[in-house]
Design a protein around this motif. Sequence first.
Motif, PDB file in Angstrom:
ATOM      1  N   ARG A  10       0.999  -0.892  -0.369  1.00  0.00           N
ATOM      2  CA  ARG A  10       0.165   0.371  -0.113  1.00  0.00           C
ATOM      3  C   ARG A  10       0.906   1.026   0.046  1.00  0.00           C
ATOM      4  O   ARG A  10       2.397   1.028   0.129  1.00  0.00           O
ATOM      5  CB  ARG A  10      -0.967  -0.127   1.589  1.00  0.00           C
ATOM      6  CG  ARG A  10      -1.634  -1.462   1.384  1.00  0.00           C
ATOM      7  CD  ARG A  10      -2.665  -1.680   0.484  1.00  0.00           C
ATOM      8  NE  ARG A  10      -3.856  -2.634   0.944  1.00  0.00           N
ATOM      9  CZ  ARG A  10      -4.075  -3.429   0.228  1.00  0.00           C
ATOM     10  NH1 ARG A  10      -3.004  -4.509  -0.141  1.00  0.00           N
ATOM     11  NH2 ARG A  10      -5.263  -4.297   1.515  1.00  0.00           N
ATOM     12  N   HIS A  11       0.446   2.431  -0.306  1.00  0.00           N
ATOM     13  CA  HIS A  11       0.458   3.517  -0.359  1.00  0.00           C
ATOM     14  C   HIS A  11       1.916   4.374   1.281  1.00  0.00           C
ATOM     15  O   HIS A  11       2.465   4.677   1.546  1.00  0.00           O
ATOM     16  CB  HIS A  11      -0.087   4.775  -1.370  1.00  0.00           C
ATOM     17  CG  HIS A  11      -0.962   5.409   0.416  1.00  0.00           C
ATOM     18  ND1 HIS A  11      -1.965   4.234  -0.078  1.00  0.00           N
ATOM     19  CD2 HIS A  11      -0.871   6.516   0.793  1.00  0.00           C
ATOM     20  CE1 HIS A  11      -3.299   5.218   0.740  1.00  0.00           C
ATOM     21  NE2 HIS A  11      -2.288   6.155   1.298  1.00  0.00           N
ATOM     22  N   TYR A  12       1.015   3.595   2.011  1.00  0.00           N
ATOM     23  CA  TYR A  12       1.422   3.996   3.584  1.00  0.00           C
ATOM     24  C   TYR A  12       2.840   3.909   3.716  1.00  0.00           C
ATOM     25  O   TYR A  12       2.986   4.727   4.644  1.00  0.00           O
ATOM     26  CB  TYR A  12       0.605   3.054   4.708  1.00  0.00           C
ATOM     27  CG  TYR A  12      -0.838   2.691   4.417  1.00  0.00           C
ATOM     28  CD1 TYR A  12      -1.865   3.386   4.401  1.00  0.00           C
ATOM     29  CD2 TYR A  12      -0.615   1.419   4.360  1.00  0.00           C
ATOM     30  CE1 TYR A  12      -2.923   3.015   3.415  1.00  0.00           C
ATOM     31  CE2 TYR A  12      -2.561   0.636   3.959  1.00  0.00           C
ATOM     32  CZ  TYR A  12      -3.126   1.971   3.755  1.00  0.00           C
ATOM     33  OH  TYR A  12      -4.402   0.919   3.396  1.00  0.00           O
ATOM     34  N   HIS A  13       3.509   2.883   2.911  1.00  0.00           N
ATOM     35  CA  HIS A  13       4.646   2.587   3.798  1.00  0.00           C
ATOM     36  C   HIS A  13       5.631   1.803   2.397  1.00  0.00           C
ATOM     37  O   HIS A  13       4.884   0.982   2.452  1.00  0.00           O
ATOM     38  CB  HIS A  13       4.946   2.364   5.428  1.00  0.00           C
ATOM     39  CG  HIS A  13       6.173   2.346   6.198  1.00  0.00           C
ATOM     40  ND1 HIS A  13       7.538   1.763   5.289  1.00  0.00           N
ATOM     41  CD2 HIS A  13       6.838   3.143   6.426  1.00  0.00           C
ATOM     42  CE1 HIS A  13       8.673   1.582   6.035  1.00  0.00           C
ATOM     43  NE2 HIS A  13       8.417   3.089   6.886  1.00  0.00           N
ATOM     44  N   PRO A  14       6.583   2.300   2.201  1.00  0.00           N
ATOM     45  CA  PRO A  14       7.529   1.584   1.007  1.00  0.00           C
ATOM     46  C   PRO A  14       7.656  -0.487   1.616  1.00  0.00           C
ATOM     47  O   PRO A  14       7.387  -0.721   0.727  1.00  0.00           O
ATOM     48  CB  PRO A  14       8.652   1.729   0.999  1.00  0.00           C
ATOM     49  CG  PRO A  14       8.801   2.742   2.015  1.00  0.00           C
ATOM     50  CD  PRO A  14       7.157   3.307   2.476  1.00  0.00           C
ATOM     51  N   ASP A  15       7.132  -0.491   3.013  1.00  0.00           N
ATOM     52  CA  ASP A  15       7.527  -2.145   2.898  1.00  0.00           C
ATOM     53  C   ASP A  15       6.379  -2.500   3.591  1.00  0.00           C
ATOM     54  O   ASP A  15       6.523  -3.409   4.474  1.00  0.00           O
ATOM     55  CB  ASP A  15       8.861  -1.970   4.716  1.00  0.00           C
ATOM     56  CG  ASP A  15      10.111  -1.419   4.398  1.00  0.00           C
ATOM     57  OD1 ASP A  15      10.656  -1.711   2.974  1.00  0.00           O
ATOM     58  OD2 ASP A  15      10.762  -1.110   4.731  1.00  0.00           O
ATOM     59  N   TYR A  16       5.704  -1.830   3.811  1.00  0.00           N
ATOM     60  CA  TYR A  16       3.846  -2.295   4.214  1.00  0.00           C
ATOM     61  C   TYR A  16       3.345  -3.240   3.231  1.00  0.00           C
ATOM     62  O   TYR A  16       3.614  -3.213   1.860  1.00  0.00           O
ATOM     63  CB  TYR A  16       2.855  -0.882   3.976  1.00  0.00           C
ATOM     64  CG  TYR A  16       1.495  -1.606   4.992  1.00  0.00           C
ATOM     65  CD1 TYR A  16       1.494  -2.178   5.734  1.00  0.00           C
ATOM     66  CD2 TYR A  16       0.351  -1.623   3.567  1.00  0.00           C
ATOM     67  CE1 TYR A  16      -0.196  -2.073   6.440  1.00  0.00           C
ATOM     68  CE2 TYR A  16      -0.656  -2.594   4.300  1.00  0.00           C
ATOM     69  CZ  TYR A  16      -1.070  -2.499   5.349  1.00  0.00           C
ATOM     70  OH  TYR A  16      -2.328  -3.073   6.274  1.00  0.00           O
ATOM     71  N   TYR A  17       2.738  -4.471   3.732  1.00  0.00           N
ATOM     72  CA  TYR A  17       1.899  -5.464   3.357  1.00  0.00           C
ATOM     73  C   TYR A  17       1.144  -6.264   3.429  1.00  0.00           C
ATOM     74  O   TYR A  17       1.665  -6.802   5.041  1.00  0.00           O
ATOM     75  CB  TYR A  17       3.247  -6.512   3.200  1.00  0.00           C
ATOM     76  CG  TYR A  17       2.701  -7.431   1.906  1.00  0.00           C
ATOM     77  CD1 TYR A  17       2.968  -7.928   0.404  1.00  0.00           C
ATOM     78  CD2 TYR A  17       1.808  -8.788   2.673  1.00  0.00           C
ATOM     79  CE1 TYR A  17       1.976  -8.500  -0.024  1.00  0.00           C
ATOM     80  CE2 TYR A  17       1.257  -9.943   1.780  1.00  0.00           C
ATOM     81  CZ  TYR A  17       1.155  -9.703   0.295  1.00  0.00           C
ATOM     82  OH  TYR A  17       0.816 -10.913  -0.422  1.00  0.00           O
TER      83      TYR A  17
END
Length: 174
Positions: free
Chosen positions: A142-149
């Motif tokens: 998601r756009h929330y954080h580059p490492d978010y899954y």
Amino acid sequence: MAAFFRVSSFTETCEESIGLSGPDHRTPAQGPRKWISFLEYNTMLSGVCIGTNDMNAAGAFYDEVLSTIGMTCVLSEPAERGYAAADGRITLFLVKPFNGQPATSGNGTQVMFYAPSSDSVDAFHSTAISCGGTDEGAPGSRHYHPDYYGAYVRDLDGNKLNVSLEIRRDAKNS
């Protein structure tokens, strides 16, 4: 499995307020703390209650879904069920509302879980759907954080659930 909460730019303030500032609480290899385990630091949050209108159906749903992230039912009563991770500490309760009124979901409310792997995120989502939940966002970044899954679902009573990987800082920010 420990649970973590993000403290971002307030890290130093939080550590100072609980007496953990200074070099003694972290080794140089660990670097400054950006995540604080609430099991380690004993925060005020002890758990979350989710209301249900059908304890048997909700219990079956949560037994299956939460097993994908290592949580199990450790308390089962007619009006409540409690779920814990490996440490045995109940942090999620399913309850029949005390006032006898129907359980309702909250607008803007979601219960958030950490998964140990992206496979666990995928399994949580697919298990929730196969157990009668509804899709609110397929597993992915998601756009929330580059490492978010993570992924989003609603349970049988319409409560929104989120499962995601713990976002850790990369080495350049340690």
